[in-house]
Design a protein around this motif. Structure first.
Motif, PDB file in Angstrom:
ATOM      1  N   THR A  26       0.887  -1.151  -0.019  1.00  0.00           N
ATOM      2  CA  THR A  26       0.043   0.079   0.016  1.00  0.00           C
ATOM      3  C   THR A  26       0.740   1.223   0.314  1.00  0.00           C
ATOM      4  O   THR A  26       0.653   2.170  -0.581  1.00  0.00           O
ATOM      5  CB  THR A  26      -0.963  -0.072   1.194  1.00  0.00           C
ATOM      6  OG1 THR A  26      -1.445  -1.360   1.509  1.00  0.00           O
ATOM      7  CG2 THR A  26      -2.064   1.029   0.987  1.00  0.00           C
ATOM      8  N   GLU A  27       2.137   1.201   0.862  1.00  0.00           N
ATOM      9  CA  GLU A  27       2.711   2.442   0.985  1.00  0.00           C
ATOM     10  C   GLU A  27       3.524   2.518  -0.419  1.00  0.00           C
ATOM     11  O   GLU A  27       3.788   3.858  -0.842  1.00  0.00           O
ATOM     12  CB  GLU A  27       3.954   2.149   2.037  1.00  0.00           C
ATOM     13  CG  GLU A  27       3.174   2.525   3.417  1.00  0.00           C
ATOM     14  CD  GLU A  27       4.248   2.260   4.590  1.00  0.00           C
ATOM     15  OE1 GLU A  27       5.285   1.674   4.136  1.00  0.00           O
ATOM     16  OE2 GLU A  27       3.824   2.411   5.458  1.00  0.00           O
ATOM     17  N   LEU A  28       3.851   1.632  -1.185  1.00  0.00           N
ATOM     18  CA  LEU A  28       4.580   1.703  -2.456  1.00  0.00           C
ATOM     19  C   LEU A  28       3.568   2.138  -3.370  1.00  0.00           C
ATOM     20  O   LEU A  28       4.051   3.142  -4.246  1.00  0.00           O
ATOM     21  CB  LEU A  28       5.198   0.208  -2.768  1.00  0.00           C
ATOM     22  CG  LEU A  28       6.424  -0.057  -2.259  1.00  0.00           C
ATOM     23  CD1 LEU A  28       6.686  -1.422  -2.810  1.00  0.00           C
ATOM     24  CD2 LEU A  28       7.588   0.753  -2.520  1.00  0.00           C
ATOM     25  N   THR A  29       2.449   1.774  -3.391  1.00  0.00           N
ATOM     26  CA  THR A  29       1.436   2.362  -4.422  1.00  0.00           C
ATOM     27  C   THR A  29       1.576   3.816  -4.022  1.00  0.00           C
ATOM     28  O   THR A  29       1.211   4.598  -4.925  1.00  0.00           O
ATOM     29  CB  THR A  29       0.223   1.418  -4.125  1.00  0.00           C
ATOM     30  OG1 THR A  29       0.196   0.015  -4.235  1.00  0.00           O
ATOM     31  CG2 THR A  29      -0.863   1.879  -5.246  1.00  0.00           C
ATOM     32  N   GLU A  30       1.134   4.057  -2.890  1.00  0.00           N
ATOM     33  CA  GLU A  30       0.972   5.399  -2.426  1.00  0.00           C
ATOM     34  C   GLU A  30       2.209   6.260  -3.175  1.00  0.00           C
ATOM     35  O   GLU A  30       2.109   7.376  -3.407  1.00  0.00           O
ATOM     36  CB  GLU A  30       0.974   5.535  -0.952  1.00  0.00           C
ATOM     37  CG  GLU A  30       0.040   7.036  -0.313  1.00  0.00           C
ATOM     38  CD  GLU A  30       0.358   7.005   0.995  1.00  0.00           C
ATOM     39  OE1 GLU A  30       0.342   7.959   1.580  1.00  0.00           O
ATOM     40  OE2 GLU A  30      -0.072   5.944   1.853  1.00  0.00           O
ATOM     41  N   LEU A  31       3.308   5.856  -2.773  1.00  0.00           N
ATOM     42  CA  LEU A  31       4.668   6.572  -3.100  1.00  0.00           C
ATOM     43  C   LEU A  31       4.777   6.690  -4.703  1.00  0.00           C
ATOM     44  O   LEU A  31       4.882   7.733  -5.328  1.00  0.00           O
ATOM     45  CB  LEU A  31       5.723   5.672  -2.682  1.00  0.00           C
ATOM     46  CG  LEU A  31       7.227   6.257  -3.134  1.00  0.00           C
ATOM     47  CD1 LEU A  31       7.512   7.728  -2.259  1.00  0.00           C
ATOM     48  CD2 LEU A  31       8.326   5.504  -2.778  1.00  0.00           C
ATOM     49  N   ARG A  32       4.324   5.699  -5.296  1.00  0.00           N
ATOM     50  CA  ARG A  32       4.134   5.731  -6.852  1.00  0.00           C
ATOM     51  C   ARG A  32       3.250   6.862  -7.380  1.00  0.00           C
ATOM     52  O   ARG A  32       3.414   7.509  -8.229  1.00  0.00           O
ATOM     53  CB  ARG A  32       3.979   4.342  -7.375  1.00  0.00           C
ATOM     54  CG  ARG A  32       4.916   3.625  -7.516  1.00  0.00           C
ATOM     55  CD  ARG A  32       4.842   2.348  -8.310  1.00  0.00           C
ATOM     56  NE  ARG A  32       5.985   1.439  -7.919  1.00  0.00           N
ATOM     57  CZ  ARG A  32       5.823   0.184  -7.406  1.00  0.00           C
ATOM     58  NH1 ARG A  32       4.652  -0.314  -7.086  1.00  0.00           N
ATOM     59  NH2 ARG A  32       6.914  -0.733  -6.913  1.00  0.00           N
ATOM     60  N   ASP A  33       2.142   6.849  -6.492  1.00  0.00           N
ATOM     61  CA  ASP A  33       1.075   7.886  -6.831  1.00  0.00           C
ATOM     62  C   ASP A  33       1.376   9.286  -6.687  1.00  0.00           C
ATOM     63  O   ASP A  33       1.274  10.044  -7.528  1.00  0.00           O
ATOM     64  CB  ASP A  33      -0.179   7.304  -6.123  1.00  0.00           C
ATOM     65  CG  ASP A  33      -1.441   8.424  -6.209  1.00  0.00           C
ATOM     66  OD1 ASP A  33      -1.954   8.324  -7.332  1.00  0.00           O
ATOM     67  OD2 ASP A  33      -1.650   9.091  -5.200  1.00  0.00           O
ATOM     68  N   MET A  34       2.191   9.288  -5.456  1.00  0.00           N
ATOM     69  CA  MET A  34       2.702  10.658  -5.202  1.00  0.00           C
ATOM     70  C   MET A  34       3.554  11.182  -6.641  1.00  0.00           C
ATOM     71  O   MET A  34       3.679  12.460  -6.718  1.00  0.00           O
ATOM     72  CB  MET A  34       3.168  10.666  -4.053  1.00  0.00           C
ATOM     73  CG  MET A  34       2.192  10.891  -2.652  1.00  0.00           C
ATOM     74  SD  MET A  34       2.833  11.173  -1.010  1.00  0.00           S
ATOM     75  CE  MET A  34       3.042  12.926  -1.092  1.00  0.00           C
ATOM     76  N   ARG A  35       4.501  10.247  -6.753  1.00  0.00           N
ATOM     77  CA  ARG A  35       5.535  10.464  -7.663  1.00  0.00           C
ATOM     78  C   ARG A  35       4.695  10.866  -9.093  1.00  0.00           C
ATOM     79  O   ARG A  35       5.230  11.948  -9.733  1.00  0.00           O
ATOM     80  CB  ARG A  35       6.406   9.263  -8.035  1.00  0.00           C
ATOM     81  CG  ARG A  35       7.483   9.155  -6.993  1.00  0.00           C
ATOM     82  CD  ARG A  35       8.571   8.306  -7.559  1.00  0.00           C
ATOM     83  NE  ARG A  35       9.487   7.967  -6.457  1.00  0.00           N
ATOM     84  CZ  ARG A  35      10.270   6.675  -6.339  1.00  0.00           C
ATOM     85  NH1 ARG A  35       9.933   5.874  -7.045  1.00  0.00           N
ATOM     86  NH2 ARG A  35      10.894   6.797  -5.215  1.00  0.00           N
ATOM     87  N   ALA A  36       3.631  10.207  -9.416  1.00  0.00           N
ATOM     88  CA  ALA A  36       2.915  10.548 -10.837  1.00  0.00           C
ATOM     89  C   ALA A  36       2.460  11.901 -10.472  1.00  0.00           C
ATOM     90  O   ALA A  36       2.368  12.514 -11.358  1.00  0.00           O
ATOM     91  CB  ALA A  36       2.132   9.565 -11.002  1.00  0.00           C
TER      92      ALA A  36
END
Ligand code: HXC
Length: 314
Positions: free
Chosen positions: A6-16
């Motif tokens: 979940t954290e990784l998805t959140e991180l990727r989402d923030m980067r995008a």
């Protein structure tokens, strides 16, 4: 070590989201005004692949005035380090598509961080300004944050070069910092520097004034003297920065780079015999004299429009 998906998805989402600026609609609006986005500007100015960003995911923690729903990773500012024709620079670009590029505490932290590093390492600071000034929703917090920036502008003065390119509005508090810098470049049609906008002036004094007459390129290049260079386009402004940097040492602990002149140092120029009129009442253009004395094509003029009487087409 296991990562929480979940954290990784959140991180990727923030980067995008950091890459998406204020969203497609606002990016389209920025383009429709003939302006590039912050990231497009950095890509145009910096050597390819050299940009190292800091604080790309930083967001504010303000909840007043509905701000809890207006969090953009990066908070409307792209900042970091890169190279321009091989020279290291500290650089930031305000992103008008995010809350009008307005200046926040987070923006201040990011800018102050790169300025502190620039001061320690002796490299130039370059500011790409496109901002409605102090972020109104942050109130005095934004004003105090400006104080941190202005302090650094003063500390950096005479230590490292500071170059500002005005690429949109530079309103309210956004004017003070470039005005404290060494070189200010404005771009026709899109650049405006003013402390108080036309609407406020109308309300307070009843006076009608346009953005152009208040803080356009003509006002600051020819009258106030705040701006030093005028460009026809963003691309030309970036070329001016590159040329300007080529006259400066790459670092404040080094001498300027030596360039072999292609102009013969012993060149004689007969035109100098007549370019200055013998009658001292006759006017002449000093540029014609300078151009013939210095190395060919090397004269870099600042404030060419300052105090000229007949200015047209600005
Ligand atoms: C928060 C701001 C903002 C600001 C613009 N926006 N300036 N948000 N704080 N200072 C937001 C707008 O609300 C809008 O959001 C979006 O950015 C785009 O702005 P528009 O007005 O739609 O764009 P445009 O028509 O191009 O006009 C740009 C502008 C105008 C000329 C800069 O926005 C403007 O006049 N802004 C206020 C300028 C100002 O007075 N600044 C002074 C702040 S006080 P939405 O979501 O509605 O699209 C200050 C004091 C410093 O700086 C003292 C230092 C010591």
């Amino acid at each position: 070590m296991n990562h929480n998906p979940t954290e990784l998805t959140e991180l990727r989402d923030m980067r995008a989201r950091a890459m998406a600026a204020g969203g497609q609609e606002r990016v389209d609006a920025q383009h429709a005004k003939g302006k590039l986005t912050a990231r497009e500007r950095l890509a145009a100015l910096l050597d390819e692949g050299t940009f190292q960003e800091i604080g790309a995911l930083a967001t504010h923690n303000i909840s007043d005035f509905g701000m809890a729903d207006k969090k953009y990773p990066g908070d409307g500012l792209v900042a970091g380090f890169g190279k321009i024709r091989g020279r290291k620079v500290a650089i930031y670009a305000q992103d008008f598509t995010v809350l009008g590029g307005s200046f926040s505490q987070v923006q201040s932290h990011k800018i102050c961080r790169i300025m502190d590093v620039a001061l320690d390492s002796g490299i130039p600071i370059i500011a790409l300004i496109d901002s409605g000034g102090a972020r109104i929703q942050e109130g005095v917090r934004s004003l105090a944050a400006y104080g941190e920036l202005f302090t650094r502008n003063v500390l950096a003065s005479g230590v490292v070069p500071q170059i500002a390119i005005i690429l949109g509005p530079s309103a309210g508090g956004a004017v003070y910092s470039p005005a404290l810098m060494d070189f200010v470049i404005m771009v026709r049609q899109i650049s405006h520097m003013f402390i108080t906008g036309p609407d406020v002036i109308k309300t307070v004094t009843g006076e009608d004034v346009t953005f152009r007459d208040l803080g356009g390129t003509l006002v600051h290049n020819a009258k106030s003297g705040v701006a030093h260079l005028l460009a026809d386009s963003e691309q030309q402004a970036f070329l001016q920065v590159k040329q300007l940097l080529s006259y400066l040492p790459p670092n404040n602990a080094e001498d300027p780079r030596r360039v072999e002149p292609y102009d013969d140092p012993l060149r004689m120029d007969d035109a100098l015999n007549y370019v200055v009129p013998s009658a001292d009442t006759e006017p002449y253009d000093m540029r014609a004299v300078i151009d013939r004395i210095v190395d060919r094509d090397s004269f870099f003029e600042v404030q060419p429009y300052y105090a000229r009487n007949a200015i047209t087409g600005l």
